[in-house]
Design a protein around this motif. Sequence first.
Motif, PDB file in Angstrom:
ATOM      1  N   ASP A 163       0.858  -1.182   0.000  1.00  0.00           N
ATOM      2  CA  ASP A 163       0.000   0.000   0.000  1.00  0.00           C
ATOM      3  C   ASP A 163       0.895   1.233   0.000  1.00  0.00           C
ATOM      4  O   ASP A 163       2.128   1.136  -0.058  1.00  0.00           O
ATOM      5  CB  ASP A 163      -0.978  -0.003   1.178  1.00  0.00           C
ATOM      6  CG  ASP A 163      -0.279  -0.034   2.531  1.00  0.00           C
ATOM      7  OD1 ASP A 163       0.765   0.646   2.679  1.00  0.00           O
ATOM      8  OD2 ASP A 163      -0.757  -0.726   3.449  1.00  0.00           O
ATOM      9  N   GLN A 164       0.285   2.409   0.063  1.00  0.00           N
ATOM     10  CA  GLN A 164       1.061   3.646  -0.091  1.00  0.00           C
ATOM     11  C   GLN A 164       2.034   3.887   1.052  1.00  0.00           C
ATOM     12  O   GLN A 164       2.995   4.636   0.890  1.00  0.00           O
ATOM     13  CB  GLN A 164       0.109   4.827  -0.264  1.00  0.00           C
ATOM     14  CG  GLN A 164      -0.591   4.837  -1.615  1.00  0.00           C
ATOM     15  CD  GLN A 164      -1.496   6.032  -1.795  1.00  0.00           C
ATOM     16  OE1 GLN A 164      -2.430   6.230  -1.029  1.00  0.00           O
ATOM     17  NE2 GLN A 164      -1.226   6.837  -2.803  1.00  0.00           N
TER      18      GLN A 164
ATOM     19  N   VAL B 123      -4.320   4.334  -7.601  1.00  0.00           N
ATOM     20  CA  VAL B 123      -5.291   4.305  -8.698  1.00  0.00           C
ATOM     21  C   VAL B 123      -5.028   3.080  -9.556  1.00  0.00           C
ATOM     22  O   VAL B 123      -3.918   2.902 -10.068  1.00  0.00           O
ATOM     23  CB  VAL B 123      -5.198   5.581  -9.549  1.00  0.00           C
ATOM     24  CG1 VAL B 123      -6.202   5.534 -10.699  1.00  0.00           C
ATOM     25  CG2 VAL B 123      -5.430   6.817  -8.681  1.00  0.00           C
ATOM     26  N   LYS B 124      -6.042   2.245  -9.727  1.00  0.00           N
ATOM     27  CA  LYS B 124      -5.903   1.051 -10.545  1.00  0.00           C
ATOM     28  C   LYS B 124      -5.856   1.455 -12.011  1.00  0.00           C
ATOM     29  O   LYS B 124      -6.687   2.226 -12.484  1.00  0.00           O
ATOM     30  CB  LYS B 124      -7.072   0.109 -10.294  1.00  0.00           C
ATOM     31  CG  LYS B 124      -6.791  -1.347 -10.633  1.00  0.00           C
ATOM     32  CD  LYS B 124      -7.918  -2.229 -10.131  1.00  0.00           C
ATOM     33  CE  LYS B 124      -7.581  -3.695 -10.350  1.00  0.00           C
ATOM     34  NZ  LYS B 124      -8.652  -4.579  -9.846  1.00  0.00           N
TER      35      LYS B 124
ATOM     36  N   TYR C 133      -2.139  -9.695  -9.835  1.00  0.00           N
ATOM     37  CA  TYR C 133      -2.792  -8.393  -9.715  1.00  0.00           C
ATOM     38  C   TYR C 133      -3.310  -8.014 -11.094  1.00  0.00           C
ATOM     39  O   TYR C 133      -2.551  -7.995 -12.070  1.00  0.00           O
ATOM     40  CB  TYR C 133      -1.790  -7.334  -9.226  1.00  0.00           C
ATOM     41  CG  TYR C 133      -2.304  -5.924  -9.390  1.00  0.00           C
ATOM     42  CD1 TYR C 133      -3.105  -5.336  -8.413  1.00  0.00           C
ATOM     43  CD2 TYR C 133      -2.003  -5.180 -10.526  1.00  0.00           C
ATOM     44  CE1 TYR C 133      -3.582  -4.040  -8.564  1.00  0.00           C
ATOM     45  CE2 TYR C 133      -2.471  -3.889 -10.680  1.00  0.00           C
ATOM     46  CZ  TYR C 133      -3.259  -3.328  -9.705  1.00  0.00           C
ATOM     47  OH  TYR C 133      -3.738  -2.053  -9.873  1.00  0.00           O
ATOM     48  N   TYR C 134      -4.620  -7.724 -11.206  1.00  0.00           N
ATOM     49  CA  TYR C 134      -5.233  -7.405 -12.483  1.00  0.00           C
ATOM     50  C   TYR C 134      -5.530  -5.910 -12.582  1.00  0.00           C
ATOM     51  O   TYR C 134      -5.917  -5.278 -11.591  1.00  0.00           O
ATOM     52  CB  TYR C 134      -6.549  -8.166 -12.668  1.00  0.00           C
ATOM     53  CG  TYR C 134      -6.386  -9.654 -12.828  1.00  0.00           C
ATOM     54  CD1 TYR C 134      -5.997 -10.206 -14.051  1.00  0.00           C
ATOM     55  CD2 TYR C 134      -6.645 -10.516 -11.763  1.00  0.00           C
ATOM     56  CE1 TYR C 134      -5.849 -11.577 -14.208  1.00  0.00           C
ATOM     57  CE2 TYR C 134      -6.509 -11.892 -11.919  1.00  0.00           C
ATOM     58  CZ  TYR C 134      -6.105 -12.411 -13.134  1.00  0.00           C
ATOM     59  OH  TYR C 134      -5.964 -13.765 -13.282  1.00  0.00           O
ATOM     60  N   THR C 135      -5.376  -5.384 -13.792  1.00  0.00           N
ATOM     61  CA  THR C 135      -5.817  -4.023 -14.073  1.00  0.00           C
ATOM     62  C   THR C 135      -7.337  -4.016 -14.280  1.00  0.00           C
ATOM     63  O   THR C 135      -7.988  -5.062 -14.302  1.00  0.00           O
ATOM     64  CB  THR C 135      -5.163  -3.486 -15.351  1.00  0.00           C
ATOM     65  OG1 THR C 135      -5.669  -4.220 -16.486  1.00  0.00           O
ATOM     66  CG2 THR C 135      -3.648  -3.620 -15.308  1.00  0.00           C
ATOM     67  N   HIS C 136      -7.900  -2.823 -14.461  1.00  0.00           N
ATOM     68  CA  HIS C 136      -9.279  -2.735 -14.923  1.00  0.00           C
ATOM     69  C   HIS C 136      -9.365  -3.301 -16.343  1.00  0.00           C
ATOM     70  O   HIS C 136      -8.368  -3.383 -17.062  1.00  0.00           O
ATOM     71  CB  HIS C 136      -9.746  -1.278 -14.958  1.00  0.00           C
ATOM     72  CG  HIS C 136     -10.040  -0.711 -13.601  1.00  0.00           C
ATOM     73  ND1 HIS C 136     -11.019  -1.212 -12.767  1.00  0.00           N
ATOM     74  CD2 HIS C 136      -9.486   0.346 -12.935  1.00  0.00           C
ATOM     75  CE1 HIS C 136     -11.062  -0.503 -11.651  1.00  0.00           C
ATOM     76  NE2 HIS C 136     -10.145   0.432 -11.728  1.00  0.00           N
ATOM     77  N   TYR C 137     -10.585  -3.640 -16.754  1.00  0.00           N
ATOM     78  CA  TYR C 137     -10.826  -3.953 -18.156  1.00  0.00           C
ATOM     79  C   TYR C 137     -10.806  -2.658 -18.971  1.00  0.00           C
ATOM     80  O   TYR C 137     -11.197  -1.584 -18.479  1.00  0.00           O
ATOM     81  CB  TYR C 137     -12.178  -4.637 -18.344  1.00  0.00           C
ATOM     82  CG  TYR C 137     -12.186  -6.102 -17.984  1.00  0.00           C
ATOM     83  CD1 TYR C 137     -11.730  -7.058 -18.890  1.00  0.00           C
ATOM     84  CD2 TYR C 137     -12.667  -6.533 -16.751  1.00  0.00           C
ATOM     85  CE1 TYR C 137     -11.751  -8.413 -18.570  1.00  0.00           C
ATOM     86  CE2 TYR C 137     -12.685  -7.887 -16.420  1.00  0.00           C
ATOM     87  CZ  TYR C 137     -12.228  -8.813 -17.333  1.00  0.00           C
ATOM     88  OH  TYR C 137     -12.235 -10.151 -17.008  1.00  0.00           O
ATOM     89  N   SER C 138     -10.380  -2.774 -20.210  1.00  0.00           N
ATOM     90  CA  SER C 138     -10.468  -1.640 -21.126  1.00  0.00           C
ATOM     91  C   SER C 138     -11.927  -1.384 -21.491  1.00  0.00           C
ATOM     92  O   SER C 138     -12.806  -2.213 -21.214  1.00  0.00           O
ATOM     93  CB  SER C 138      -9.672  -1.917 -22.400  1.00  0.00           C
ATOM     94  OG  SER C 138     -10.311  -2.960 -23.143  1.00  0.00           O
TER      95      SER C 138
END
Length: 221
Positions: A73-74, A106-107, A182-187
């Motif tokens: 985390d930060q 921010v994801k 760890y996954y990003t958001h979907y486009s």
Amino acid sequence: VRHYIQYKPTCNFSTERPKATVNVQPAGHVFIRERVTLTCGIESGDDWNYEWYKNNNLLRDAQRKKYEISNVDQTHAGDYTCKGTQSTGRIYTHTSAAVTLTVSAVKVKPTITSNPEGAALTGNTVTLYCKLHQSAGWTFYWSKHTQSSEKETITNVYTISSVRLSDGGQYWCRAGRGNPVYYTHYSDALWVNVTGAPVSALSLLSRLMAVSPYLLVSIVL
């Protein structure tokens, strides 16, 4: 006459201290909830005891070659250094150069594009790109509205060779890295439009002749 030879002991011990370096995986920019591994590499010797520092403050819970943060985390952002001492305590390394760990709350969200843009003709090749302006180490996952599972690529390129009408539709992509992943958001969704290749007049006449010569004669008349 007795001759005495005085021997002067020589000392071949090097006074140069070994160097330490810090390696971070994933490198560079990381995101909250990722797993981060910092490794302290020492150029020579063994049986080292390790010390880790964050912003020049000793981390008392880190005395091994690898320092792992399972859920970053930060608060983990900062400059990390390490050094080593051998069990005898008489040999110790230089302190490594600092490696900065940057953590984003921010994801990230990739962008999906296609080549060619617009409609594609059947039989041609369509290439999709999942654009992600971040650090390396990602695997890319592709979804289509008619597919029950994602397709996986090690690059951000997904190629559809000899495209068919059934390949048309909505596509999405996302990226992942690490273990656990760890996954990003979907486009956002991208529409791939596929149209049939235009039929030439000669090809049309050949098809009519094959189906019914009498129908062709009637059309001509």
